[in-house]
Design a protein around this motif. Sequence first.
Motif, PDB file in Angstrom:
ATOM      1  N   LEU A 130       0.992  -0.537   0.252  1.00 45.37           N
ATOM      2  CA  LEU A 130       0.189   0.019  -0.063  1.00 45.37           C
ATOM      3  C   LEU A 130       0.798   1.551  -0.043  1.00 45.37           C
ATOM      4  CD1 LEU A 130      -2.532  -1.004   2.027  1.00 45.37           C
ATOM      5  CD2 LEU A 130      -2.691  -0.759   0.056  1.00 45.37           C
ATOM      6  N   MET A 131       2.112   1.076   0.527  1.00 45.63           N
ATOM      7  CA  MET A 131       2.362   2.495   0.808  1.00 45.63           C
ATOM      8  C   MET A 131       4.117   2.035   1.542  1.00 45.63           C
ATOM      9  SD  MET A 131       1.857   4.409   4.364  1.00 45.63           S
ATOM     10  CE  MET A 131       3.823   5.188   3.959  1.00 45.63           C
ATOM     11  N   ILE A 132       4.793   3.013   1.336  1.00 42.19           N
ATOM     12  CA  ILE A 132       6.489   2.954   0.817  1.00 42.19           C
ATOM     13  C   ILE A 132       7.142   3.922   1.657  1.00 42.19           C
ATOM     14  CG2 ILE A 132       6.856   1.301   0.386  1.00 42.19           C
ATOM     15  CD1 ILE A 132       8.023   2.950  -1.991  1.00 42.19           C
ATOM     16  N   SER A 176      -1.974   2.919   9.010  1.00 40.60           N
ATOM     17  CA  SER A 176      -0.566   4.526   8.953  1.00 40.60           C
ATOM     18  C   SER A 176       0.225   5.006   9.383  1.00 40.60           C
ATOM     19  CB  SER A 176      -1.829   5.805   8.296  1.00 40.60           C
ATOM     20  OG  SER A 176      -1.467   7.456   8.392  1.00 40.60           O
ATOM     21  N   VAL A 177       1.563   5.012   8.504  1.00 43.57           N
ATOM     22  CA  VAL A 177       2.446   5.697   8.988  1.00 43.57           C
ATOM     23  C   VAL A 177       3.498   6.356   8.496  1.00 43.57           C
ATOM     24  CG1 VAL A 177       2.598   3.048   9.916  1.00 43.57           C
ATOM     25  CG2 VAL A 177       3.639   3.882   7.446  1.00 43.57           C
ATOM     26  N   MET A 213      -0.869   4.098  13.200  1.00 41.59           N
ATOM     27  CA  MET A 213      -2.320   4.014  13.820  1.00 41.59           C
ATOM     28  C   MET A 213      -2.279   2.290  13.618  1.00 41.59           C
ATOM     29  SD  MET A 213      -3.651   6.679  15.277  1.00 41.59           S
ATOM     30  CE  MET A 213      -4.998   5.691  15.770  1.00 41.59           C
ATOM     31  N   GLN A 214      -2.459   1.875  14.543  1.00 42.30           N
ATOM     32  CA  GLN A 214      -1.862   0.002  14.780  1.00 42.30           C
ATOM     33  C   GLN A 214      -3.247  -0.551  15.903  1.00 42.30           C
ATOM     34  OE1 GLN A 214       0.746  -1.727  16.739  1.00 42.30           O
ATOM     35  NE2 GLN A 214       0.629  -3.257  15.795  1.00 42.30           N
ATOM     36  N   ASN A 217     -10.063   6.037  13.629  1.00 38.67           N
ATOM     37  CA  ASN A 217      -8.990   5.449  12.361  1.00 38.67           C
ATOM     38  C   ASN A 217      -8.876   6.444  11.178  1.00 38.67           C
ATOM     39  OD1 ASN A 217      -7.883   3.717  10.090  1.00 38.67           O
ATOM     40  ND2 ASN A 217      -9.559   3.854   8.953  1.00 38.67           N
ATOM     41  N   PRO A 218      -7.859   7.955  12.316  1.00 46.01           N
ATOM     42  CA  PRO A 218      -6.876   8.603  11.439  1.00 46.01           C
ATOM     43  C   PRO A 218      -5.710   8.442  10.872  1.00 46.01           C
ATOM     44  CG  PRO A 218      -6.873   8.137  14.011  1.00 46.01           C
ATOM     45  CD  PRO A 218      -7.445   7.548  13.364  1.00 46.01           C
ATOM     46  N   GLN A 219      -5.551   9.072  10.168  1.00 45.91           N
ATOM     47  CA  GLN A 219      -4.479   9.196   9.096  1.00 45.91           C
ATOM     48  C   GLN A 219      -2.734   9.886   9.509  1.00 45.91           C
ATOM     49  OE1 GLN A 219      -4.562   6.641   7.006  1.00 45.91           O
ATOM     50  NE2 GLN A 219      -6.394   5.480   8.286  1.00 45.91           N
ATOM     51  N   ILE A 220      -2.041   8.887   9.613  1.00 42.19           N
ATOM     52  CA  ILE A 220      -1.735  10.666   9.892  1.00 42.19           C
ATOM     53  C   ILE A 220      -0.452  11.328   8.468  1.00 42.19           C
ATOM     54  CG2 ILE A 220       1.719  10.803  10.928  1.00 42.19           C
ATOM     55  CD1 ILE A 220       1.281   8.183  12.360  1.00 42.19           C
TER      56      ILE A 220
END
Length: 804
Positions: free
Chosen positions: A504-506, A551-552, A564-565, A600-603
């Motif tokens: 999904l992301m890097i 999200s990281v 967010m875990q 479910n927030p996103q950083i």
Amino acid sequence: YLPCIGPSLSLNCLATVVNKALDLSEGRGGAMKLKVDIKEDSKHTDLVSCVGWGSATELYSIGDDGQVLCWNQQTGEHTKFMQLPKNVYAIDAQWSSTGRQQAAAGGKKGSESLLIATSDGKLMLLSKSGRAEKSVEAHTGAVLAARWSSDCTALVSVGEDGQVKVWSRVLMLRSTLVQSANPVYAVSWSPDNSQLLYTSGKQLIIQSLQPSSKPLQWKAHDGLILAVDWGLLSNLIISGGEDRKYKVWDSYGRNLYTSTLHDSPIASLSWAPNGEMFAMGAFNTIRLCDRTGWSYSLDKPNSGSLFCISWTIDSTQLAAGCANGHVIFGQVVDRQLEWKNWCATINADHSIDMVDLTNESSEHLEFPERIVRASLGWGHLLVTTPTQCYIYNSRNWNTPVTMDLKGGLVILIQQAERHFLLVDSVSGLQLISYEGRHICSIRQLGLFPDSLNPQTVTVCNDTVCVLDQKDEKVIHMFEALTGKPLGGGSTSSGKSLKHHAELLMIALDNRGPPATRQLVLLDKNHDLYITPVRSFGTSNRITNIGSMVTSVAWNDQCNVLAGMQDGRFTVWYHPTVVYTDKDLLYGTIVRRAGSEFVKNPQIVQFLGNECTLRRTDGALITTSISPFPALLHEYVSSSKWNEAVRLCRFVKDEALWACLAGMACASRDLTTAEVAYAAINEVDKVYHLRKIKELSSQERRNAELALFCRQPLQAEAIYTQAGMVFRAIELNMTLFNWERALELAIKHKTHVDTVLAFRHRHLEEIGWKESLPKFQQYSEKVSLDWEKINAKIALEAEKESTKN
């Protein structure tokens, strides 16, 4: 809205912050919105069923009056493009994207073909001059929707007959993919053009183009679904229908957002090309929404139902066709960018307002053309227009560095501390310094600039990593200063990393030397992994450090990771501890739960001790972390071990002690590691470290410490480089790695009989027979004499003691 309030901002600015929050709550503030413009006189005499941008300044609209009008946004004038044949009514239309990038940049060249779906079951292709290129009988009954694929090599049509058909670019039928009992009202291509999303009553169905593949379907709404769109860059699905709700889904059919009830059915939905937002149309309603679903703005024009919405390729403007014959034009205004104490607001009049929240100072920046894209970070503001790129330094807003663009649409800007990555449709990926100097260009087969987004490309001072668009398990890695792939001099032999699942992301970390650069990977199972980018002599170690992560983000000052875990805000103080002692990993993680994290927030960003998150309802929340991990990282990077120990003793936090233990082991400081392990009651490891310290040879201490850190390959390399071949062989025998032990013995022509003898004794103890072919081969050639073997081992020990 509250910006980051922490030690870096004085309390004197609190009043400024509160006033800004009050302005926002009263509608006077700077939330992004649509500036809607409706012409006073309707140019169509009947409803407008289709709109589509042929370039960044030219819009084409088709009404039930048969007129095809061309609207010029620069002059505000309109002309009649053509007249459709009598009793031919257009239901859907779309320009092919070939040439749209050049059109967005220059506003002169248009797209090649206009695809029109009609009520009498036909598909039509029109050229830029208005000439009918081809027309085919496509469906029985009306063609309800027709869409080009993102690469414009194919198109799909759906109709009242329930069929989903795939066509070539020149309208040659390739396949009838689906025969449904219900009319299909909407269809959309997947980002990679390998799947189709279509509607069937209340259900959404994803069908692969591969034959005999099983479709994915689910009940999405309580009423008939009228509109869908699948985001090219976001890879998210939006849907709406007669139940008066719009919803956001992921590509697996999992619901991410459901809107509140509207006054009327949802008639149209459309993603912005940049994947950051979408627009929704209903009766007398147009809404601008974030990619996660929450609403930026809501307008209530007197327009009737909005049947269609189309965006410009640069995502700055949209147009909508209305039931009363009007065409609505909307411009995205008041976009905001924030970095530390600076806030930038992009206005509708080609200008940006910069505000320093610490002292209330402001700057007004004007530009001769419309602003296509902007980015704020690392002390610099980057602004691109169709022809130029402006680079501002936060210390001086008066004299920007100006660069000419080569005619391509700027798709993405990614900033690092020393330079930034500019992605456009013509030049591809370019690294540019903040002085405006071109550093390098990155070119590789399989990289398509049009489909890159902040989740699929990441940059730091020395490395650029890009996720492959064809195979989302593969990551390409490049040198930032040369543009060459890591590990190879050519674009075809460079280093790439392959994960076992689609990603999904890097994200690359920002601090430390290139040799310790780390990359985190978040895959579609929401598992989080970390791996070193540059690993010499050993293979990449892709290690799991978390699950159920959504999200990281890396910190900008030190290599601390936030994410967010499982609905909790989680901070990894020292994620690379997994390479030295994986048992310490959970001791270095801090988790925080609370009501503010339930949606479910996103950083958004992670600067200093403050982390800003955006919830799915649009609310910005800010949370603080301890300042001591950053201070510990600073002490360790400067080799100030005594200060690091004193800090941990002062704070009395086991998480800090665990971080220090891992850092000390990685730096081979056994004394500090012993103190840190003792502080967290790891008694067995303290005794083991003491034994390592008592070893007389520095090479043996380093090798045993590498083995302590679960790095047997590194331990073996230390032994072989120091000429201690027997120790390397003994290490592999101790780990029951018999084949490697024999391989070393044969390679260095020593202790072959030793390996065979210990292997033979081991098999006798467990009652097994020899099964390895190489051991069977050498057992017939080499005789075993334990007296000679023990003498050779004693001689090796004597050599070591003499050397020491």
